[in-house]
Write a protein that holds these residues in place. Sequence first.
Motif, PDB file in Angstrom:
ATOM      1  N   THR A 103       0.864  -1.175   0.000  1.00  0.00           N
ATOM      2  CA  THR A 103       0.000   0.000   0.000  1.00  0.00           C
ATOM      3  C   THR A 103       0.898   1.222   0.000  1.00  0.00           C
ATOM      4  N   VAL A 104       0.677   2.136  -0.939  1.00  0.00           N
ATOM      5  CA  VAL A 104       1.499   3.342  -1.015  1.00  0.00           C
ATOM      6  C   VAL A 104       0.682   4.539  -0.545  1.00  0.00           C
ATOM      7  N   GLY A 105       1.368   5.518  -0.001  1.00  0.00           N
ATOM      8  CA  GLY A 105       0.685   6.713   0.479  1.00  0.00           C
ATOM      9  C   GLY A 105       1.608   7.567   1.311  1.00  0.00           C
ATOM     10  N   LEU A 106       1.022   8.575   1.972  1.00  0.00           N
ATOM     11  CA  LEU A 106       1.785   9.460   2.845  1.00  0.00           C
ATOM     12  C   LEU A 106       2.055   8.775   4.176  1.00  0.00           C
ATOM     13  N   ALA A 107       3.175   9.130   4.792  1.00  0.00           N
ATOM     14  CA  ALA A 107       3.635   8.406   5.977  1.00  0.00           C
ATOM     15  C   ALA A 107       2.606   8.413   7.105  1.00  0.00           C
ATOM     16  N   GLN A 108       2.026   9.573   7.414  1.00  0.00           N
ATOM     17  CA  GLN A 108       1.091   9.636   8.536  1.00  0.00           C
ATOM     18  C   GLN A 108      -0.135   8.779   8.280  1.00  0.00           C
ATOM     19  N   ASP A 109      -0.629   8.783   7.050  1.00  0.00           N
ATOM     20  CA  ASP A 109      -1.787   7.943   6.705  1.00  0.00           C
ATOM     21  C   ASP A 109      -1.446   6.464   6.871  1.00  0.00           C
ATOM     22  N   TYR A 143       6.868  17.832  -2.650  1.00  0.00           N
ATOM     23  CA  TYR A 143       6.178  16.563  -2.381  1.00  0.00           C
ATOM     24  C   TYR A 143       4.745  16.780  -1.912  1.00  0.00           C
ATOM     25  N   ASP A 144       4.508  17.858  -1.170  1.00  0.00           N
ATOM     26  CA  ASP A 144       3.170  18.138  -0.648  1.00  0.00           C
ATOM     27  C   ASP A 144       3.006  19.641  -0.479  1.00  0.00           C
ATOM     28  N   GLU A 145       1.778  20.048  -0.156  1.00  0.00           N
ATOM     29  CA  GLU A 145       1.499  21.469  -0.031  1.00  0.00           C
ATOM     30  C   GLU A 145       2.275  22.111   1.115  1.00  0.00           C
ATOM     31  N   GLN A 146       2.694  21.319   2.091  1.00  0.00           N
ATOM     32  CA  GLN A 146       3.484  21.841   3.206  1.00  0.00           C
ATOM     33  C   GLN A 146       4.953  22.020   2.844  1.00  0.00           C
ATOM     34  N   VAL A 155       5.175  22.775  -8.911  1.00  0.00           N
ATOM     35  CA  VAL A 155       4.617  21.417  -9.034  1.00  0.00           C
ATOM     36  C   VAL A 155       4.497  20.822  -7.636  1.00  0.00           C
ATOM     37  N   VAL A 156       3.350  20.161  -7.380  1.00  0.00           N
ATOM     38  CA  VAL A 156       3.159  19.366  -6.163  1.00  0.00           C
ATOM     39  C   VAL A 156       2.848  17.944  -6.594  1.00  0.00           C
ATOM     40  N   LEU A 157       3.655  16.987  -6.131  1.00  0.00           N
ATOM     41  CA  LEU A 157       3.474  15.595  -6.538  1.00  0.00           C
ATOM     42  C   LEU A 157       4.047  14.671  -5.464  1.00  0.00           C
TER      43      LEU A 157
END
Length: 304
Positions: free
Chosen positions: A126-132, A199-202, A224-226
């Motif tokens: 499963t891929v995603g953001l670390a906190q999720d 990588y993210d909006e932050q 770019v945000v990706l």
Amino acid sequence: MERTRLDLDLLATFAEVHRSGSMSAAAHRLGISQPTVSERIQQLERQLGRALFTRSRTGAVPTPDADALAARVLGPVEALRSVWSDPPSSGATGTVRIGGASDVVAARLIPALAPLAADGLSLRFTVGLAQDLLERLVADDLDVVVSSIRPESSRIEGRGLIDEEFVLVGAPSVAASVDAELLARDPRAALRHLPLVVYDEQRSIVRRYWRSQFDERPDNRVSVVLPDLRGLLAAVVAGAGVTALPRYLAEPALAAGSVVLVHEAEVGPINTLWLAVPAGRVPDEPTLRVMRRLRDQAAGWDAF
């Protein structure tokens, strides 16, 4: 110490330094960098409120407080470490649910774990953001997570897997727009006009680079945000802006000349990848096989 919740990583690092009498030897055995070992010892000393080692040209000499701590914790630490390091039976089969960032899964985890899949394990990524992903680990949706952020929940047990150095890169045409004299004198001002690929909006990774090198957050325009480091590299190669990437990921493009270092850091920012499992539960044999394989392979990864 009874009132302080001490991280297993800190105690395991302390145990290696106490055993070997050397920060560098402990780093080699643990598969992490020497600065990380030093930082962990300093963190443990801050938590305990006393010095544990005196540094000398011959190594790290334990203080009487360190010897007393060692007498109390080395046995329990070794017992806890067995969960992470004892080789499980080689024939264990089953399904292991693994979480990680898409680029880490593609570049690190799949090459490392493919032999286990060929040997009978079923791997579900499963891929995603670390906190999720860490939240899904707590919810029992995943068995193990490779996280780019340190697990803070008491419901998660995490250990450092590998340190990665980040570099600031851009296409040669973008880097050519930087005033070299201004860069040497005031790098923040010299880089302020460059658009950021993040990588993210932050702006989490780039923000960390800016704060470690320039003591401020970047106020550059974001182009770019990706949430995929490989995609960020592709955007940078195409001239969309600059970004901070792990050196291992940027190195092929640097060697090919499709990107260049936009800023030469004396000491690049370091990020630790963490291997995380649910706390208070011994992983099953298939998960132990995955953990053991990742720790063995990470020792040979070229992070720097």
